[in-house]
Design an enzyme around this catalytic site. Structure first.
Site, mmCIF file in Angstrom:
data_model
loop_
_atom_site.group_PDB
_atom_site.id
_atom_site.type_symbol
_atom_site.label_atom_id
_atom_site.label_comp_id
_atom_site.label_asym_id
_atom_site.label_seq_id
_atom_site.Cartn_x
_atom_site.Cartn_y
_atom_site.Cartn_z
ATOM 1 N N ILE A 1 25.243 21.579 -18.787
ATOM 2 C CA ILE A 1 25.084 23.012 -18.493
ATOM 3 C C ILE A 1 25.930 23.371 -17.278
ATOM 4 O O ILE A 1 25.877 22.685 -16.253
ATOM 5 C CB ILE A 1 23.600 23.406 -18.310
ATOM 6 C CG1 ILE A 1 23.477 24.927 -18.120
ATOM 7 C CG2 ILE A 1 22.921 22.662 -17.163
ATOM 8 C CD1 ILE A 1 22.139 25.486 -18.531
ATOM 9 N N THR B 1 26.686 17.856 -14.234
ATOM 10 C CA THR B 1 26.151 16.582 -14.722
ATOM 11 C C THR B 1 26.521 16.436 -16.199
ATOM 12 O O THR B 1 26.401 17.394 -16.968
ATOM 13 C CB THR B 1 24.609 16.558 -14.552
ATOM 14 O OG1 THR B 1 24.320 16.815 -13.185
ATOM 15 C CG2 THR B 1 24.025 15.224 -14.968
ATOM 16 N N GLN C 1 11.082 25.080 -16.482
ATOM 17 C CA GLN C 1 11.125 23.771 -17.153
ATOM 18 C C GLN C 1 12.072 22.815 -16.423
ATOM 19 O O GLN C 1 11.795 21.625 -16.293
ATOM 20 C CB GLN C 1 11.533 23.920 -18.620
ATOM 21 C CG GLN C 1 11.655 22.573 -19.315
ATOM 22 C CD GLN C 1 11.244 22.579 -20.761
ATOM 23 O OE1 GLN C 1 10.321 23.277 -21.141
ATOM 24 N NE2 GLN C 1 11.910 21.792 -21.579
ATOM 25 N N GLU C 2 13.192 23.340 -15.931
ATOM 26 C CA GLU C 2 14.121 22.481 -15.179
ATOM 27 C C GLU C 2 13.418 21.946 -13.927
ATOM 28 O O GLU C 2 13.557 20.782 -13.563
ATOM 29 C CB GLU C 2 15.373 23.282 -14.798
ATOM 30 C CG GLU C 2 16.363 22.457 -14.001
ATOM 31 C CD GLU C 2 17.741 23.112 -13.869
ATOM 32 O OE1 GLU C 2 17.986 24.132 -14.543
ATOM 33 O OE2 GLU C 2 18.553 22.577 -13.101
ATOM 34 N N GLN D 1 0.001 -4.246 11.173
ATOM 35 C CA GLN D 1 -0.803 -3.032 11.014
ATOM 36 C C GLN D 1 0.068 -1.774 10.822
ATOM 37 O O GLN D 1 -0.248 -0.919 10.007
ATOM 38 C CB GLN D 1 -1.735 -2.835 12.219
ATOM 39 C CG GLN D 1 -2.743 -1.728 11.935
ATOM 40 C CD GLN D 1 -3.579 -1.389 13.152
ATOM 41 O OE1 GLN D 1 -3.047 -1.126 14.232
ATOM 42 N NE2 GLN D 1 -4.884 -1.412 12.997
ATOM 43 N N HIS E 1 12.516 -2.447 4.075
ATOM 44 C CA HIS E 1 13.416 -3.506 3.601
ATOM 45 C C HIS E 1 14.331 -4.026 4.717
ATOM 46 O O HIS E 1 15.134 -4.936 4.485
ATOM 47 C CB HIS E 1 14.296 -3.010 2.443
ATOM 48 C CG HIS E 1 13.634 -3.081 1.098
ATOM 49 N ND1 HIS E 1 12.682 -2.190 0.676
ATOM 50 C CD2 HIS E 1 13.797 -3.951 0.071
ATOM 51 C CE1 HIS E 1 12.300 -2.495 -0.544
ATOM 52 N NE2 HIS E 1 12.953 -3.566 -0.933
ATOM 53 N N GLY F 1 17.981 24.263 -7.514
ATOM 54 C CA GLY F 1 17.404 25.156 -6.509
ATOM 55 C C GLY F 1 17.022 24.326 -5.302
ATOM 56 O O GLY F 1 16.143 23.462 -5.382
ATOM 57 N N GLU G 1 15.329 25.097 0.378
ATOM 58 C CA GLU G 1 15.305 26.397 1.072
ATOM 59 C C GLU G 1 15.097 27.530 0.060
ATOM 60 O O GLU G 1 14.333 28.470 0.316
ATOM 61 C CB GLU G 1 16.618 26.618 1.846
ATOM 62 C CG GLU G 1 16.821 25.691 3.034
ATOM 63 C CD GLU G 1 17.187 24.258 2.628
ATOM 64 O OE1 GLU G 1 17.786 24.060 1.548
ATOM 65 O OE2 GLU G 1 16.873 23.326 3.392
HETATM 66 C C1 LIG Z 1 24.856 15.630 -8.185
HETATM 67 C C2 LIG Z 1 24.757 17.073 -8.534
HETATM 68 C C3 LIG Z 1 24.549 17.435 -9.870
HETATM 69 C C4 LIG Z 1 24.490 18.783 -10.222
HETATM 70 N N1 LIG Z 1 24.374 19.123 -11.556
HETATM 71 C C5 LIG Z 1 24.539 20.436 -11.904
HETATM 72 C C6 LIG Z 1 24.650 20.804 -13.295
HETATM 73 O O1 LIG Z 1 24.556 19.958 -14.189
HETATM 74 N N2 LIG Z 1 24.882 22.103 -13.584
HETATM 75 C C7 LIG Z 1 24.996 23.078 -12.627
HETATM 76 O O2 LIG Z 1 25.196 24.228 -12.972
HETATM 77 N N3 LIG Z 1 24.885 22.752 -11.306
HETATM 78 C C8 LIG Z 1 24.674 21.469 -10.933
HETATM 79 N N4 LIG Z 1 24.591 21.127 -9.595
HETATM 80 C C9 LIG Z 1 24.736 22.182 -8.587
HETATM 81 C C10 LIG Z 1 23.493 22.441 -7.754
HETATM 82 O O3 LIG Z 1 22.498 23.073 -8.515
HETATM 83 C C11 LIG Z 1 23.951 23.245 -6.530
HETATM 84 O O4 LIG Z 1 24.676 22.335 -5.695
HETATM 85 C C12 LIG Z 1 22.808 23.874 -5.779
HETATM 86 O O5 LIG Z 1 22.269 24.948 -6.522
HETATM 87 C C13 LIG Z 1 23.241 24.410 -4.390
HETATM 88 O O6 LIG Z 1 24.357 25.217 -4.486
HETATM 89 P P1 LIG Z 1 25.626 24.963 -3.513
HETATM 90 O O7 LIG Z 1 25.971 23.539 -3.616
HETATM 91 O O8 LIG Z 1 26.662 25.967 -3.824
HETATM 92 O O9 LIG Z 1 25.055 25.217 -2.063
HETATM 93 P P2 LIG Z 1 24.987 26.640 -1.313
HETATM 94 O O10 LIG Z 1 24.389 27.642 -2.213
HETATM 95 O O11 LIG Z 1 26.310 26.929 -0.696
HETATM 96 O O12 LIG Z 1 23.940 26.309 -0.145
HETATM 97 C C14 LIG Z 1 24.312 25.666 1.078
HETATM 98 C C15 LIG Z 1 23.073 25.590 1.969
HETATM 99 O O13 LIG Z 1 22.629 26.921 2.262
HETATM 100 C C16 LIG Z 1 21.279 27.051 1.890
HETATM 101 N N5 LIG Z 1 21.029 28.428 1.420
HETATM 102 C C17 LIG Z 1 21.703 29.112 0.460
HETATM 103 N N6 LIG Z 1 21.131 30.314 0.291
HETATM 104 C C18 LIG Z 1 20.082 30.372 1.146
HETATM 105 C C19 LIG Z 1 19.088 31.344 1.437
HETATM 106 N N7 LIG Z 1 19.048 32.510 0.791
HETATM 107 N N8 LIG Z 1 18.157 31.074 2.389
HETATM 108 C C20 LIG Z 1 18.181 29.889 3.053
HETATM 109 N N9 LIG Z 1 19.091 28.911 2.810
HETATM 110 C C21 LIG Z 1 20.029 29.159 1.862
HETATM 111 C C22 LIG Z 1 21.043 26.040 0.780
HETATM 112 O O14 LIG Z 1 19.676 25.710 0.671
HETATM 113 C C23 LIG Z 1 21.881 24.889 1.294
HETATM 114 O O15 LIG Z 1 21.140 24.167 2.236
HETATM 115 C C24 LIG Z 1 24.591 19.783 -9.221
HETATM 116 C C25 LIG Z 1 24.756 19.414 -7.885
HETATM 117 C C26 LIG Z 1 24.857 18.088 -7.546
HETATM 118 C C27 LIG Z 1 25.102 17.730 -6.092
#
Ligand SMILES: Cc1cc2nc3c(=O)[nH]c(=O)nc-3n(C[C@H](O)[C@H](O)[C@H](O)COP(=O)(O)OP(=O)(O)OC[C@H]3O[C@@H](n4cnc5c(N)ncnc54)[C@H](O)[C@@H]3O)c2cc1C
Length: 381
Positions: A125, A160, A243-244, A281, A340, A366, A369
């Protein structure tokens, strides 16, 4: 404490999946890590076990379980192997498949569901983009009408199964003037001209999960590729997020629980100052704290699984359970590494790998935060 959500049918299914994983997957775990890939024969094996077809109607060669507890117990067994198995396989059967089953056309179902059920086709996705993660409505990929077809352009990141997928549900803007209300979803055949994959991304953990960038260069999609309604993609994604998130929560707890059990064993065996390290302990109290926390998290997740199986899990409750399970998982695994000692910092140890694998659960599906934002909004402060 005894868990009450599963019946004998669920447990039998879970134990068949565990047998399969222990015999066929665990012995090759290092290979998948080296290859940065889960081999195709594993996907086919999981198809034969009935995991990949749990959400798929019998008419399309699935098992039509219609009981989320089967999904949950499968996720638990996958997470006990590694977080990468839970995420890669979970995305396929528990996240992408429901889009096609619930929103897809007859043509899409016939084309993809039997192949997904058997493991012949792997699904991904694509929501996240380089400039749109938490703020999904900011995505920039576009699908523009061309006669009856759509022309898809743009890119996705962190996807992914991205490197190996045969089919992907892709979110793109069909109305660039709008934010959330201008997004639509498409079932995209990954063999279409213009569908390109970037390199496998070099992650901190979960090496065996293939995670890649995707690029779309004038990909011509037939009208029949649209899934759900035009411009309602954001709503469709929001409807599927509980569900996710419950799937993530199930895997988070199962993963930490497994590594904690292995750590208790290690703490019994490992000696320092002439006694087992678990008998000091401090460590005994630490382990007592961790097993209690995990049981508490398990009870909470079980309640959410039961609610989801009854169709009653709210988006707020899904956010709560996803948030707290990821935080507890990371706390538990950090302590497992500590217990460990130096070995906990060596990649060849499961505790070290699990710790690295788990870090992302506070970020993806998601972030913590964003989960707190959703929970906080409900408090109407
Ligand atoms: C290994 C891996 C697999 C993934 N697989 C998929 C996949 O299969 N399909 C897919 O579509 N996506 C996938 N993702 C993406 C993932 O869902 C996003 O990385 C995630 O939603 C965060 O988005 P971003 O990386 O752009 O971070 P950003 O949105 O840039 O966020 C950066 C930081 O700011 C914080 N932040 C952002 N907005 C706010 C707010 N309003 N209030 C407070 N803090 C905030 C966030 O919590 C985070 O700490 C994957 C990510 C990884 C690392």
């Amino acid at each position: 404490m005894d868990r009450t959500i599963y019946t004998d049918d669920h447990r039998q299914f879970g134990s068949a999946v565990r047998d399969y994983l222990q015999k066929n997957v665990l012995p090759n775990a290092e290979q998948y890590i080296d290859d940065k890939l889960i081999a195709r024969d594993v996907w086919r094996g999981l198809g034969e076990q009935g995991v990949l077809g749990l959400e798929i109607p019998e008419a399309y060669d699935g098992g039509e379980a219609e009981d989320y507890r089967f999904n949950a117990i499968a996720q638990e067994e996958l997470a006990a192997v590694s977080m990468a198995f839970a995420s890669s396989v979970g995305i396929d059967f528990d996240i992408v498949t429901p889009y096609i089953v619930k929103l897809g056309t007859e043509e899409q179902k016939q084309q993809w569901l039997p192949q997904i059920a058997s493991g012949e086709a792997v699904a991904a996705i694509g929501m996240t983009e380089p400039s749109a993660g938490s703020d999904l409505a900011a995505l920039k990929s576009t699908a523009v009408r061309s006669g009856d077809d759509w022309i898809l352009n743009g890119s996705k990141t962190f996807i992914t199964n991205g490197y190996t997928c045969d089919v992907a549900v892709i979110a793109a803007k069909t109305n660039v003037e709008a934010r959330a209300r201008g997004i639509s979803l498409f079932v995209v055949d990954a063999s279409l001209p213009g569908f390109q994959r970037g390199r496998k991304l070099d992650k901190v953990g979960q090496p065996e999960a293939d995670t890649a960038e995707l690029f779309f260069d004038d990909v011509r999609l037939p009208a029949s590729a649209l899934v759900g309604e035009v411009d309602r993609g954001f709503v469709h994604m929001m409807e599927k997020l509980p569900q996710e998130r419950i799937g993530s929560a199930v895997a988070n707890v199962a993963h930490a629980k497994q590594i904690l059990a292995e750590t208790v064993e290690y703490a019994r065996e490992r000696k320092a100052f002439g006694q087992s390290i678990g008998s000091f302990q401090h460590n005994k109290f630490l382990l007592a704290d961790l097993v209690t926390k995990i049981e508490m998290a398990q009870a909470y997740v079980d309640q959410a699984v039961a609610a989801h199986a009854d169709g009653k899990l709210t988006a707020i409750d899904a956010a709560k359970v996803k948030y707290v399970s990821a935080e507890i998982q990371n706390q538990v695994l950090d302590s497992c590494v500590q217990l460990h000692g130096g070995y906990g910092y060596m990649r060849e140890y499961r505790a070290a790998r699990a710790w690295m694998d788990a870090r992302v659960t506070r970020i993806w599906a998601g972030s913590s935060e964003i989960m707190k934002e959703i929970i906080g909004r409900d408090l109407q402060l």
